[in-house]
Scaffold this motif. Structure first.
Motif, PDB file in Angstrom:
ATOM      1  N   LYS A 185     -11.768  -8.431 -14.003  1.00  0.00           N
ATOM      2  CA  LYS A 185     -10.469  -8.828 -13.430  1.00  0.00           C
ATOM      3  C   LYS A 185      -9.465  -9.113 -14.556  1.00  0.00           C
ATOM      4  O   LYS A 185      -8.268  -8.850 -14.411  1.00  0.00           O
ATOM      5  N   ALA A 206      -0.171 -10.974  -8.727  1.00  0.00           N
ATOM      6  CA  ALA A 206      -0.088 -12.434  -8.751  1.00  0.00           C
ATOM      7  C   ALA A 206      -0.090 -12.926 -10.198  1.00  0.00           C
ATOM      8  O   ALA A 206      -0.797 -12.382 -11.048  1.00  0.00           O
ATOM      9  N   LYS A 215     -11.315 -16.456  -9.162  1.00  0.00           N
ATOM     10  CA  LYS A 215     -12.102 -15.213  -9.145  1.00  0.00           C
ATOM     11  C   LYS A 215     -13.047 -15.150 -10.334  1.00  0.00           C
ATOM     12  O   LYS A 215     -12.614 -15.297 -11.479  1.00  0.00           O
ATOM     13  N   VAL A 244     -14.853 -14.226  -5.086  1.00  0.00           N
ATOM     14  CA  VAL A 244     -13.513 -14.794  -4.965  1.00  0.00           C
ATOM     15  C   VAL A 244     -13.535 -15.947  -3.971  1.00  0.00           C
ATOM     16  O   VAL A 244     -14.072 -15.815  -2.882  1.00  0.00           O
ATOM     17  N   GLU A 290      -5.378 -17.696 -10.017  1.00  0.00           N
ATOM     18  CA  GLU A 290      -4.069 -17.083  -9.815  1.00  0.00           C
ATOM     19  C   GLU A 290      -3.299 -17.660  -8.649  1.00  0.00           C
ATOM     20  O   GLU A 290      -3.843 -18.404  -7.825  1.00  0.00           O
ATOM     21  N   GLU A 291      -2.029 -17.297  -8.577  1.00  0.00           N
ATOM     22  CA  GLU A 291      -1.181 -17.787  -7.480  1.00  0.00           C
ATOM     23  C   GLU A 291      -1.623 -17.144  -6.170  1.00  0.00           C
ATOM     24  O   GLU A 291      -2.122 -16.012  -6.160  1.00  0.00           O
ATOM     25  N   TYR A 292      -1.434 -17.859  -5.091  1.00  0.00           N
ATOM     26  CA  TYR A 292      -1.804 -17.375  -3.763  1.00  0.00           C
ATOM     27  C   TYR A 292      -0.759 -16.369  -3.280  1.00  0.00           C
ATOM     28  O   TYR A 292       0.436 -16.583  -3.415  1.00  0.00           O
ATOM     29  N   LEU A 293      -1.249 -15.255  -2.736  1.00  0.00           N
ATOM     30  CA  LEU A 293      -0.347 -14.242  -2.178  1.00  0.00           C
ATOM     31  C   LEU A 293      -0.416 -14.306  -0.661  1.00  0.00           C
ATOM     32  O   LEU A 293      -1.497 -14.218  -0.082  1.00  0.00           O
ATOM     33  N   GLU A 298      -2.736  -7.646   4.120  1.00  0.00           N
ATOM     34  CA  GLU A 298      -3.327  -6.834   3.044  1.00  0.00           C
ATOM     35  C   GLU A 298      -3.432  -5.379   3.475  1.00  0.00           C
ATOM     36  O   GLU A 298      -3.693  -5.078   4.635  1.00  0.00           O
TER      37      GLU A 298
HETATM   38  P1  AMP Z   1     -10.596  -9.430  -4.656  1.00  0.00           P
HETATM   39  O1  AMP Z   1     -12.057  -9.289  -4.952  1.00  0.00           O
HETATM   40  O2  AMP Z   1      -9.759  -9.737  -5.838  1.00  0.00           O
HETATM   41  O3  AMP Z   1     -10.084  -8.319  -3.812  1.00  0.00           O
HETATM   42  O4  AMP Z   1     -10.461 -10.617  -3.612  1.00  0.00           O
HETATM   43  C1  AMP Z   1     -11.132 -10.607  -2.378  1.00  0.00           C
HETATM   44  C2  AMP Z   1     -10.214 -11.125  -1.293  1.00  0.00           C
HETATM   45  O5  AMP Z   1      -9.769 -12.461  -1.599  1.00  0.00           O
HETATM   46  C3  AMP Z   1      -8.940 -10.331  -1.144  1.00  0.00           C
HETATM   47  O6  AMP Z   1      -9.078  -9.205  -0.359  1.00  0.00           O
HETATM   48  C4  AMP Z   1      -8.031 -11.354  -0.489  1.00  0.00           C
HETATM   49  O7  AMP Z   1      -8.301 -11.452   0.898  1.00  0.00           O
HETATM   50  C5  AMP Z   1      -8.426 -12.627  -1.158  1.00  0.00           C
HETATM   51  N1  AMP Z   1      -7.547 -12.841  -2.319  1.00  0.00           N
HETATM   52  C6  AMP Z   1      -7.747 -12.423  -3.571  1.00  0.00           C
HETATM   53  N2  AMP Z   1      -6.725 -12.755  -4.380  1.00  0.00           N
HETATM   54  C7  AMP Z   1      -5.839 -13.437  -3.610  1.00  0.00           C
HETATM   55  C8  AMP Z   1      -4.569 -14.063  -3.856  1.00  0.00           C
HETATM   56  N3  AMP Z   1      -4.022 -14.100  -5.078  1.00  0.00           N
HETATM   57  N4  AMP Z   1      -3.942 -14.643  -2.820  1.00  0.00           N
HETATM   58  C9  AMP Z   1      -4.498 -14.632  -1.588  1.00  0.00           C
HETATM   59  N5  AMP Z   1      -5.686 -14.076  -1.284  1.00  0.00           N
HETATM   60  C10 AMP Z   1      -6.358 -13.478  -2.278  1.00  0.00           C
END
Ligand code: AMP
Ligand code: GLY
Length: 412
Positions: free
Chosen positions: A103, A118, A143, A153, A175-178, A182
């Protein structure tokens, strides 16, 4: 063209099936495969993480193209071994697959290519993580830096839980919340040229309404009737092409499928993550809708000739995939439960059952992993595709099975 698909998930079943109905493809082999893949391909017993063994098998079978499905073999360098043996391979090198494998690396590529994502901090101690949590505030997003099959995560408003997740990992990205829905948008890449697919949506949480733990994905659908106009072009211009360009600039071109996981936030599109391979279960719906034969596209990407390929053609209508997972998924999936009803579901009109964690044992077809089946329905509308998928799900049974009842009902 003769092909070899590496992997044993629902995604690989979908890829092998699409290749098997492609008039340009005369043979589909798979390793290690699963019972569903065995119905559309000749399966071989090879360790998918062993690049030399995969290259040797590809050579012996005289295939023209190897497609590496999952992230683990890509991150282990299996595509490098296949290419070193002089065989075309759809799947990035170990170096390019780091865009999924780390990541922190992905964040570095995004910063260099000015890709919207983010704000984040890479942390290597509890103190650093604590500072970062306080800087960004709740909801907290922590993460694990390495590969974790979608389970590394944690998104939570509980600061202690966020801190505890950070403490359990060697290196984390905070990281910041998005906010916002999706979207998964994939692009075929030959290292330079990118050919985007349709946007799809994956349902990551285990339970209805987006509750429960994160999983590898409990269902998916495409197309997205609510997606803003111009989304594909915008993501191609601002995300996929810049990422492919940056990896080429670094001398590690990305050849394969680049997966952008996006959040459509109130402030615009942001990348949540990159993956270095087809998504699962998004691929199960996308390849049911793809009208362009798959083999020549994958081969052109592997050969650096995507420029020659026309825009992808899609069937009208929609596809919805509902994942049936085993008892105990995602923490401790139970194996060995007998599965019934797959054949009955498959004879339904426009219902396809794609296998992931299945095996043939003493009880016949049985569970052998977390996500067991993706029951995919096709229809003129999302609603019709969804009704068909759930009709299939109703016919299938195994002890302790879990599935979401709201796939493609609500956004997210
Ligand atoms: P990732 O493995 O980075 O895709 O994260 C898995 C899931 O966690 C994502 O599909 C999102 O639903 C959630 N997620 C990851 N990063 C964020 C973020 N910055 N803000 C909100 N939800 C997140
Ligand atoms: N569907 C999520 C993934 O493939 O990572």
């Amino acid at each position: 063209m003769k092909t070899l698909v590496i992997g044993n998930g629902g995604r690989e079943h979908a890829i092998a099936k699409a290749l098997s109905r492609d008039p340009d493809v005369e043979a589909v082999h798979a390793a290690p495969g699963n019972p569903g893949i065995g119905a559309v391909a000749t399966v071989h017993d090879v360790d998918p993480l062993d690049g030399e063994a995969v290259a040797t098998l590809a050579h012996r079978l005289e295939v023209d193209l190897v497609v590496v499905g999952p992230e683990a073999p890509l991150v282990a360098g299996v595509a490098d071994a296949v290419r070193a043996a002089g065989i075309a391979c759809f799947g990035p090198s170990k170096a390019a697959a780091r865009i999924e494998g780390s990541k922190a690396f992905a964040k570095d590529v995004m910063a260099a290519a000015e890709i919207p994502t983010a704000l984040a901090r890479v942390c290597e101690s509890a103190g650093e993580a604590g500072d970062a949590l306080d800087t960004f505030g709740p909801p907290y997003v922590v993460k694990d830096d390495g590969l974790a099959a979608g389970k590394g995560v944690v998104v939570t408003s509980d600061r202690a839980a966020a801190q505890a997740h950070a403490a359990g990992c060697e290196r984390v990205v905070v990281e910041e919340y998005l906010d916002g829905p999706e979207v998964s948008l994939f692009g075929f890449s030959d290292g330079t040229t990118v050919l985007p697919l349709l946007p799809a949506q994956d349902f990551k949480r285990l339970l209805d309404g987006g509750h429960g733990p994160n999983t590898g994905g409990m269902g998916a659908y495409a197309p997205l009737p609510w997606a803003p106009e111009g989304l594909v072009e915008e993501v191609n211009d601002r995300v996929l092409r810049p990422a492919v360009g940056e990896l080429a600039r670094r001398g590690t071109p990305f050849v394969g499928l680049l997966y952008a996981g996006l959040a459509l936030t109130s402030r615009g599109v942001r990348v949540v993550e990159f993956n270095a391979r087809f998504g699962d279960p998004e691929t199960q719906v996308l390849l049911e809708l793809l009208d362009t034969p798959l083999g020549p596209v994958l081969h052109a990407a592997a050969a650096g000739r995507l420029d020659d390929v026309e825009r992808l053609r899609w069937k009208s209508g929609a596809a919805v995939a509902v994942v049936m997972a085993s008892a105990g998924y995602p923490d401790s999936p139970r194996k060995g439960d007998a599965i019934s009803g797959v054949e009955a579901a498959e004879v339904l009109h426009d219902v396809h059952v794609l296998h992931a964690g299945t095996a043939l044992g003493p009880v016949g077809l049985a569970t052998a992993g977390g996500r067991v089946l993706a029951v995919t329905g096709l229809g003129d509308s999302v609603q019709q595709a969804r009704d068909r998928a759930y009709e299939g799900v109703r016919l299938i049974d195994f002890a302790g099975h879990q599935f979401r009842r709201d796939i493609a009902v609500a956004v997210g």
